[in-house]
Design a protein around this motif. Sequence first.
Motif, mmCIF file in Angstrom:
data_model
loop_
_atom_site.group_PDB
_atom_site.id
_atom_site.type_symbol
_atom_site.label_atom_id
_atom_site.label_comp_id
_atom_site.label_asym_id
_atom_site.label_seq_id
_atom_site.Cartn_x
_atom_site.Cartn_y
_atom_site.Cartn_z
ATOM 1 N N TYR A 19 0.831 -1.199 0.000
ATOM 2 C CA TYR A 19 0.000 0.000 0.000
ATOM 3 C C TYR A 19 0.870 1.255 0.000
ATOM 4 N N SER A 20 0.279 2.331 -0.478
ATOM 5 C CA SER A 20 0.987 3.602 -0.538
ATOM 6 C C SER A 20 1.219 4.157 0.862
ATOM 7 N N VAL A 21 2.187 5.051 0.962
ATOM 8 C CA VAL A 21 2.485 5.697 2.241
ATOM 9 C C VAL A 21 1.252 6.423 2.772
ATOM 10 N N GLU A 22 0.532 7.097 1.914
ATOM 11 C CA GLU A 22 -0.660 7.845 2.350
ATOM 12 C C GLU A 22 -1.695 6.913 2.974
ATOM 13 N N THR A 23 -1.932 5.762 2.333
ATOM 14 C CA THR A 23 -2.901 4.810 2.869
ATOM 15 C C THR A 23 -2.438 4.252 4.205
ATOM 16 N N VAL A 24 -1.148 3.939 4.306
ATOM 17 C CA VAL A 24 -0.606 3.412 5.562
ATOM 18 C C VAL A 24 -0.732 4.450 6.668
ATOM 19 N N ARG A 25 -0.384 5.692 6.378
ATOM 20 C CA ARG A 25 -0.477 6.748 7.386
ATOM 21 C C ARG A 25 -1.914 6.927 7.872
ATOM 22 N N THR A 26 -2.863 6.870 6.950
ATOM 23 C CA THR A 26 -4.270 7.006 7.328
ATOM 24 C C THR A 26 -4.689 5.860 8.243
ATOM 25 N N ALA A 27 -4.305 4.639 7.888
ATOM 26 C CA ALA A 27 -4.654 3.477 8.720
ATOM 27 C C ALA A 27 -4.004 3.571 10.092
ATOM 28 N N GLU A 28 -2.781 4.090 10.149
ATOM 29 C CA GLU A 28 -2.098 4.246 11.433
ATOM 30 C C GLU A 28 -2.829 5.261 12.318
ATOM 31 N N ARG A 29 -3.272 6.368 11.720
ATOM 32 C CA ARG A 29 -3.977 7.384 12.513
ATOM 33 C C ARG A 29 -5.279 6.827 13.079
ATOM 34 N N VAL A 30 -6.000 6.061 12.269
ATOM 35 C CA VAL A 30 -7.255 5.462 12.733
ATOM 36 C C VAL A 30 -6.992 4.517 13.900
ATOM 37 N N ALA B 128 5.357 -2.092 17.114
ATOM 38 C CA ALA B 128 6.373 -2.128 16.066
ATOM 39 C C ALA B 128 7.739 -2.456 16.655
ATOM 40 N N ALA B 129 8.060 -1.824 17.776
ATOM 41 C CA ALA B 129 9.366 -2.035 18.401
ATOM 42 C C ALA B 129 9.531 -3.479 18.868
ATOM 43 N N ALA B 130 8.459 -4.062 19.388
ATOM 44 C CA ALA B 130 8.528 -5.454 19.833
ATOM 45 C C ALA B 130 8.837 -6.383 18.669
ATOM 46 N N THR C 78 9.269 -4.616 8.205
ATOM 47 C CA THR C 78 8.268 -3.630 7.817
ATOM 48 C C THR C 78 6.979 -3.868 8.598
ATOM 49 N N PHE C 79 6.222 -2.826 8.825
ATOM 50 C CA PHE C 79 5.098 -2.881 9.759
ATOM 51 C C PHE C 79 3.752 -2.712 9.051
ATOM 52 N N GLY C 80 2.818 -3.594 9.371
ATOM 53 C CA GLY C 80 1.442 -3.436 8.912
ATOM 54 C C GLY C 80 1.164 -3.974 7.538
ATOM 55 N N THR C 81 2.009 -3.630 6.580
ATOM 56 C CA THR C 81 1.864 -4.065 5.188
ATOM 57 C C THR C 81 3.177 -3.820 4.464
ATOM 58 N N HIS C 82 3.347 -4.500 3.350
ATOM 59 C CA HIS C 82 4.503 -4.192 2.513
ATOM 60 C C HIS C 82 4.317 -2.815 1.885
ATOM 61 N N LEU D 152 7.511 -9.115 7.630
ATOM 62 C CA LEU D 152 6.326 -8.296 7.889
ATOM 63 C C LEU D 152 5.841 -8.520 9.308
ATOM 64 N N VAL D 153 5.679 -7.425 10.056
ATOM 65 C CA VAL D 153 5.172 -7.476 11.431
ATOM 66 C C VAL D 153 3.754 -6.923 11.447
ATOM 67 N N ASP D 154 2.823 -7.725 11.893
ATOM 68 C CA ASP D 154 1.426 -7.304 11.982
ATOM 69 C C ASP D 154 1.248 -6.395 13.196
ATOM 70 N N ILE D 155 0.823 -5.164 12.957
ATOM 71 C CA ILE D 155 0.582 -4.234 14.064
ATOM 72 C C ILE D 155 -0.898 -3.869 14.184
ATOM 73 N N GLY D 156 -1.747 -4.584 13.443
ATOM 74 C CA GLY D 156 -3.190 -4.388 13.583
ATOM 75 C C GLY D 156 -3.809 -3.372 12.660
ATOM 76 N N LEU D 157 -3.133 -2.980 11.592
ATOM 77 C CA LEU D 157 -3.713 -2.008 10.664
ATOM 78 C C LEU D 157 -4.892 -2.613 9.914
ATOM 79 N N GLU D 158 -5.921 -1.809 9.720
ATOM 80 C CA GLU D 158 -7.050 -2.204 8.885
ATOM 81 C C GLU D 158 -6.933 -1.443 7.573
ATOM 82 N N LEU D 159 -6.635 -2.179 6.505
ATOM 83 C CA LEU D 159 -6.344 -1.554 5.219
ATOM 84 C C LEU D 159 -7.487 -1.784 4.247
#
Length: 478
Positions: free
Chosen positions: A5-16, A30-32, A177-181, A199-206
């Motif tokens: 996913y694009s950076v913009e989409t990832v950032r939006t999912a992170e904010r949510v 992410a750190a874990a 990498t976190f959430g998605t490639h 890939l580390v799953d941090i719970g993003l809903e994409l």
Amino acid sequence: MRTAYSVETVRTAERVLMARLPEGALMQRAAAGLAAACADLLGRVYGSRVVLLVGSGDNGGDALYAGARLARRGAGVTAVLLTPERAHAGGLAALRRAGGSVAAAGAGEGLVAGADLVVDGIVGIGGKGGLRAEAVPLAEAARRSRAAVVAVDLPSGVDADTGQVHGAAVRADLTVTFGTHKPGLLIDPAREYAGSVRLVDIGLELPDGAVLEALQHADVARLLPVPAVESDKYRRGVVGIAAGSARYPGAAVLAVSGALRGGAGAVRYVGPAGDAVIARFPETLVSDRGPKRAGRVQAWVVGPGAGDDAGPVAEVLAADVPVLVDADGLRLADPGAVRRRTAPTLMTPHAGEAAALLGVSREEVEGARLAAVRELAGRYGAAVLLKGSTTLVAGRDGGTVRVNATGTSWLATAGSGDVLSGLVGSLLAAGLSAVDAGSAGAYLHGLAGRFAADGAPVGAHDVADAIPGAWRDVRGVG
């Protein structure tokens, strides 16, 4: 299927997600994951020497918190701060509480030289352009050192959205990498800077609509045609091959070899290399009367080794069936005739051919592969398979692009592309869409290249012979 996913989409999912979590919880997740990956790479954490290259963004915070976890397990952790006044305060405090130390950028090269592990937290996924001047010596020191290099989310200096590399960048052995490639992790030239990717799953809903898709075995298996009980050679599809010339008869033979292994029920060959084709593959239906009079087909492949004869290319483009255009056919095809087609069209250039079609240098295409494949698809109104170390397949609608990386550098051999064209054309004749045929064909072709090479040089005919083994491997048969 892997998605990016694009950076913009990832950032939006992170904010949510951050709005629903306690403050700092997402960074801790992410750190874990980062710390666990670093520990796995080190093997023995206690007593190891870890150097964190820390920039001003959240990537720096991830690195600092991960460093704190490693320090609590007995690693000697030092954070090299490129911008001390802007370092993540919480992460820095956590590292110090865990017994880690801090150094200025000037001491970084010496520390990196003696490290067991270097963690690249210089620039995050929002970074554009190459590394800033003060970070370049650290990246070079990491490259020269014996240390394993782990990038946080993305190697610093590469473009997350495009896969482009402008200037110096960190070369990682592992990228966590976190959430998605991110697209840059799957597309060259950036991909070769990433090393292995975890890939580390941090719970993003994409959302639906990834920028990139990378098919895997199960995805390709679902696409491959399997004959039913009532199937005959015509129901399975007939692919026409209009290829070869007096100068290049081998291109016709190789295209037919790929087509015979691609799932269609029969292969018709049209062109001046009929004797060579029938001598090698007597099951081929050979004609010298041109594409219009060759008999019914469900798809055409045109162009491999065609030389300068534009007539067969024009005839094929006028046919109301799916068409794959490759090699000389790309040069000979009338762009207007391609755009006017209503049946599916798939163009399969390598970087040099794509550059000629776009009127740019080969280096520009190779440096911006995602932009190039999209531009070609839009300009010609056709699906495009851009061959290379990471093959890209774009639909004519400009939507999600597929990326394939099953290949091997041993596939860079004369005639390999002709085999791919025949294979993909056969999948088109069997009923797959242009994007599905291109994606599945590239996957099988790359896998066959690996099987055939097994670490040694191979010829294109070896790749064709290995396609059935790749097909069985994908379907889990045998």
